[in-house]
Scaffold this motif. Sequence first.
Motif, PDB file in Angstrom:
ATOM      1  N   LYS A   1       0.858  -1.193   0.000  1.00 19.74           N
ATOM      2  CA  LYS A   1       0.000   0.000   0.000  1.00 19.74           C
ATOM      3  C   LYS A   1       0.889   1.236   0.000  1.00 19.74           C
ATOM      4  O   LYS A   1       1.755   1.388   0.858  1.00 19.74           O
ATOM      5  CB  LYS A   1      -0.887  -0.018   1.250  1.00 19.74           C
ATOM      6  CG  LYS A   1      -1.768   1.199   1.382  1.00 19.74           C
ATOM      7  CD  LYS A   1      -2.854   1.195   0.348  1.00 19.74           C
ATOM      8  CE  LYS A   1      -3.436   2.585   0.198  1.00 19.74           C
ATOM      9  NZ  LYS A   1      -4.271   2.711  -0.989  1.00 19.74           N
ATOM     10  N   LEU A   2       0.675   2.092  -0.985  1.00 18.78           N
ATOM     11  CA  LEU A   2       1.438   3.344  -1.064  1.00 18.78           C
ATOM     12  C   LEU A   2       0.618   4.490  -0.482  1.00 18.78           C
ATOM     13  O   LEU A   2      -0.508   4.721  -0.923  1.00 18.78           O
ATOM     14  CB  LEU A   2       1.779   3.661  -2.519  1.00 18.78           C
ATOM     15  CG  LEU A   2       2.392   5.035  -2.767  1.00 18.78           C
ATOM     16  CD1 LEU A   2       3.853   5.080  -2.337  1.00 18.78           C
ATOM     17  CD2 LEU A   2       2.277   5.435  -4.229  1.00 18.78           C
ATOM     18  N   PHE A   3       1.180   5.175   0.498  1.00 19.50           N
ATOM     19  CA  PHE A   3       0.572   6.414   0.993  1.00 19.50           C
ATOM     20  C   PHE A   3       1.403   7.561   0.423  1.00 19.50           C
ATOM     21  O   PHE A   3       2.546   7.769   0.838  1.00 19.50           O
ATOM     22  CB  PHE A   3       0.580   6.453   2.524  1.00 19.50           C
ATOM     23  CG  PHE A   3      -0.351   5.451   3.145  1.00 19.50           C
ATOM     24  CD1 PHE A   3      -1.699   5.729   3.296  1.00 19.50           C
ATOM     25  CD2 PHE A   3       0.121   4.214   3.562  1.00 19.50           C
ATOM     26  CE1 PHE A   3      -2.570   4.788   3.851  1.00 19.50           C
ATOM     27  CE2 PHE A   3      -0.734   3.272   4.119  1.00 19.50           C
ATOM     28  CZ  PHE A   3      -2.087   3.564   4.264  1.00 19.50           C
ATOM     29  N   ASN A   4       0.842   8.253  -0.544  1.00 21.62           N
ATOM     30  CA  ASN A   4       1.592   9.372  -1.140  1.00 21.62           C
ATOM     31  C   ASN A   4       1.271  10.670  -0.402  1.00 21.62           C
ATOM     32  O   ASN A   4       0.387  10.708   0.462  1.00 21.62           O
ATOM     33  CB  ASN A   4       1.273   9.484  -2.636  1.00 21.62           C
ATOM     34  CG  ASN A   4      -0.160   9.869  -2.881  1.00 21.62           C
ATOM     35  OD1 ASN A   4      -1.025   9.571  -2.074  1.00 21.62           O
ATOM     36  ND2 ASN A   4      -0.421  10.522  -3.994  1.00 21.62           N
ATOM     37  N   ALA A   5       2.014  11.726  -0.722  1.00 16.94           N
ATOM     38  CA  ALA A   5       1.855  13.030  -0.069  1.00 16.94           C
ATOM     39  C   ALA A   5       1.961  12.904   1.453  1.00 16.94           C
ATOM     40  O   ALA A   5       1.381  13.685   2.192  1.00 16.94           O
ATOM     41  CB  ALA A   5       0.550  13.696  -0.479  1.00 16.94           C
ATOM     42  N   THR A   6       2.689  11.891   1.884  1.00 19.29           N
ATOM     43  CA  THR A   6       2.844  11.593   3.314  1.00 19.29           C
ATOM     44  C   THR A   6       4.333  11.497   3.628  1.00 19.29           C
ATOM     45  O   THR A   6       5.079  10.858   2.886  1.00 19.29           O
ATOM     46  CB  THR A   6       2.159  10.247   3.652  1.00 19.29           C
ATOM     47  OG1 THR A   6       0.796  10.317   3.241  1.00 19.29           O
ATOM     48  CG2 THR A   6       2.230   9.935   5.125  1.00 19.29           C
ATOM     49  N   THR A   7       4.732  12.166   4.692  1.00 15.95           N
ATOM     50  CA  THR A   7       6.156  12.221   5.030  1.00 15.95           C
ATOM     51  C   THR A   7       6.442  11.435   6.305  1.00 15.95           C
ATOM     52  O   THR A   7       5.654  11.497   7.255  1.00 15.95           O
ATOM     53  CB  THR A   7       6.581  13.692   5.239  1.00 15.95           C
ATOM     54  OG1 THR A   7       6.468  14.367   3.992  1.00 15.95           O
ATOM     55  CG2 THR A   7       8.003  13.805   5.735  1.00 15.95           C
ATOM     56  N   VAL A   8       7.545  10.715   6.300  1.00 16.12           N
ATOM     57  CA  VAL A   8       8.031  10.138   7.566  1.00 16.12           C
ATOM     58  C   VAL A   8       8.810  11.233   8.271  1.00 16.12           C
ATOM     59  O   VAL A   8       9.804  11.732   7.746  1.00 16.12           O
ATOM     60  CB  VAL A   8       8.911   8.901   7.310  1.00 16.12           C
ATOM     61  CG1 VAL A   8       9.634   8.473   8.581  1.00 16.12           C
ATOM     62  CG2 VAL A   8       8.052   7.757   6.787  1.00 16.12           C
ATOM     63  N   GLU A   9       8.328  11.643   9.431  1.00 20.75           N
ATOM     64  CA  GLU A   9       8.999  12.749  10.116  1.00 20.75           C
ATOM     65  C   GLU A   9       9.715  12.314  11.380  1.00 20.75           C
ATOM     66  O   GLU A   9      10.355  13.121  12.041  1.00 20.75           O
ATOM     67  CB  GLU A   9       8.046  13.921  10.366  1.00 20.75           C
ATOM     68  CG  GLU A   9       6.824  13.585  11.178  1.00 20.75           C
ATOM     69  CD  GLU A   9       5.963  14.815  11.455  1.00 20.75           C
ATOM     70  OE1 GLU A   9       5.824  15.680  10.577  1.00 20.75           O
ATOM     71  OE2 GLU A   9       5.444  14.905  12.589  1.00 20.75           O
ATOM     72  N   ASP A  10       9.627  11.057  11.737  1.00 21.60           N
ATOM     73  CA  ASP A  10      10.459  10.540  12.831  1.00 21.60           C
ATOM     74  C   ASP A  10      10.450   9.021  12.784  1.00 21.60           C
ATOM     75  O   ASP A  10       9.661   8.413  12.057  1.00 21.60           O
ATOM     76  CB  ASP A  10       9.956  11.036  14.195  1.00 21.60           C
ATOM     77  CG  ASP A  10      11.096  11.170  15.200  1.00 21.60           C
ATOM     78  OD1 ASP A  10      12.167  10.539  14.977  1.00 21.60           O
ATOM     79  OD2 ASP A  10      10.935  11.888  16.190  1.00 21.60           O
ATOM     80  N   LEU A  11      11.341   8.437  13.578  1.00 17.07           N
ATOM     81  CA  LEU A  11      11.420   6.983  13.677  1.00 17.07           C
ATOM     82  C   LEU A  11      10.965   6.571  15.079  1.00 17.07           C
ATOM     83  O   LEU A  11      11.236   7.277  16.050  1.00 17.07           O
ATOM     84  CB  LEU A  11      12.870   6.514  13.466  1.00 17.07           C
ATOM     85  CG  LEU A  11      13.488   6.887  12.113  1.00 17.07           C
ATOM     86  CD1 LEU A  11      14.991   6.605  12.117  1.00 17.07           C
ATOM     87  CD2 LEU A  11      12.800   6.105  10.988  1.00 17.07           C
ATOM     88  N   ILE A  12      10.267   5.458  15.169  1.00 10.50           N
ATOM     89  CA  ILE A  12       9.907   4.900  16.476  1.00 10.50           C
ATOM     90  C   ILE A  12      11.072   4.017  16.922  1.00 10.50           C
ATOM     91  O   ILE A  12      11.591   3.225  16.125  1.00 10.50           O
ATOM     92  CB  ILE A  12       8.619   4.056  16.381  1.00 10.50           C
ATOM     93  CG1 ILE A  12       7.451   4.945  15.951  1.00 10.50           C
ATOM     94  CG2 ILE A  12       8.321   3.378  17.713  1.00 10.50           C
ATOM     95  CD1 ILE A  12       6.162   4.162  15.703  1.00 10.50           C
ATOM     96  N   THR A  13      11.479   4.157  18.174  1.00 11.83           N
ATOM     97  CA  THR A  13      12.618   3.365  18.650  1.00 11.83           C
ATOM     98  C   THR A  13      12.247   2.588  19.909  1.00 11.83           C
ATOM     99  O   THR A  13      11.355   2.981  20.658  1.00 11.83           O
ATOM    100  CB  THR A  13      13.832   4.258  18.982  1.00 11.83           C
ATOM    101  OG1 THR A  13      13.484   5.130  20.054  1.00 11.83           O
ATOM    102  CG2 THR A  13      14.272   5.072  17.776  1.00 11.83           C
ATOM    103  N   ARG A  14      12.956   1.517  20.093  1.00  7.93           N
ATOM    104  CA  ARG A  14      12.877   0.725  21.331  1.00  7.93           C
ATOM    105  C   ARG A  14      14.303   0.490  21.810  1.00  7.93           C
ATOM    106  O   ARG A  14      15.229   0.466  21.002  1.00  7.93           O
ATOM    107  CB  ARG A  14      12.229  -0.643  21.066  1.00  7.93           C
ATOM    108  CG  ARG A  14      10.804  -0.576  20.584  1.00  7.93           C
ATOM    109  CD  ARG A  14       9.843  -0.390  21.742  1.00  7.93           C
ATOM    110  NE  ARG A  14       8.471  -0.463  21.264  1.00  7.93           N
ATOM    111  CZ  ARG A  14       7.722   0.604  20.952  1.00  7.93           C
ATOM    112  NH1 ARG A  14       8.217   1.813  21.080  1.00  7.93           N
ATOM    113  NH2 ARG A  14       6.479   0.458  20.539  1.00  7.93           N
ATOM    114  N   LYS A  15      14.428   0.269  23.083  1.00  6.45           N
ATOM    115  CA  LYS A  15      15.758  -0.042  23.612  1.00  6.45           C
ATOM    116  C   LYS A  15      16.227  -1.363  23.008  1.00  6.45           C
ATOM    117  O   LYS A  15      15.459  -2.338  22.967  1.00  6.45           O
ATOM    118  CB  LYS A  15      15.675  -0.145  25.132  1.00  6.45           C
ATOM    119  CG  LYS A  15      17.001  -0.111  25.795  1.00  6.45           C
ATOM    120  CD  LYS A  15      16.856   0.064  27.281  1.00  6.45           C
ATOM    121  CE  LYS A  15      18.241   0.015  27.867  1.00  6.45           C
ATOM    122  NZ  LYS A  15      18.286   0.252  29.278  1.00  6.45           N
TER     123      LYS A  15
END
Length: 295
Positions: free
Chosen positions: A136-150
Amino acid sequence: VGLKVAGKNDATASVERDTRGLSKPLLELMPTLGTDAFTFSPIRESTVSRAMTRRYFADLDAHAESDIVIVGAGSCGLSCAYVLSTLRPDLRITMIEAGVAPGGGAWLGTALQRDGDAQACRRLPGRGWRTRPNVKLFNATTVEDLITRKHHAESVSLSDDGEAEDEAKVRIAGVVTNWTLVSMHHDDQSCMDPNTINAPVIISTTGHDGPFGAFSVKRLVSMKQMERLNGMRGLDMQSAEDAIVNNTREIVPGLIVGGMELSEIDGANRMGPTFGAMALSGVKAAHEAIRVFDL
Ligand code: AHZ
């Protein structure tokens, strides 16, 4: 709503029945256009609005938990999606593209040339995402951060003063997204809450540094997972192609980087519009993603 025009290789364009019962090929409609006899059947705006939003938000809901997220739908990301979805139709794959159209730098690069790998890239969008039910492509959408775990490393090395070096290490566990126009206005608007997608494997193919590019690797530096970026070097097609394909890899646990974004980490050369290496980097990223996913 519901209109679907067949691919360019078909002799005539065909149209699927839409919600208003339109079923004739577009070309056959021509004689009635411009006459008083032509009229659309009645439609209500809310019908269109509901059709659009219902599907969009259902997709967002379904993909909030994904198996693999590909950030950036340039030539590397698209070839990666194609291979990944072919090899593993069981995976739920989500592509996030900041621009309105997929293709990234290939739009300009392939417009400048007419044969070879440029043609292959031109065909990638159609093959890479439109025809695969599990992408599934979500266009006009930006990744603005990453989710992290220890990150719990198996062996934690000790520094000279005995402190655990891996203490601050993270693994990447998803992405934070926003509509691109919203991401671009964080400085002059407030309270614009992003969305999230959780996934055990992220593939970042956001291209070299620019208005949007090299997103994930720059974020790794500010998150102190990487000391610094080496920065892309000057143009050298001879070395750049090999370097990008050979260096495609998992950079921190859960994050695979491919395409020109790698040049910012490794100090590889600019490549120019020779997109074959991008496509092959995408193939390698797909295999790497399956390896990491299956661990
Ligand atoms: O819009 C970007 C483009 O379509 C998208 N992108 C970048 N940051 C993003 C973010 N969230 C979502 N934070 C984002 N999408 O990523 C795509 C990158 O495509 P690309 O074609 O720039 O990268 P590629 O590595 O697939 O191919 C690079 C092709 C080359 S080589 C080269 C040179 O040597 O000068 N220049 C280009 C463009």
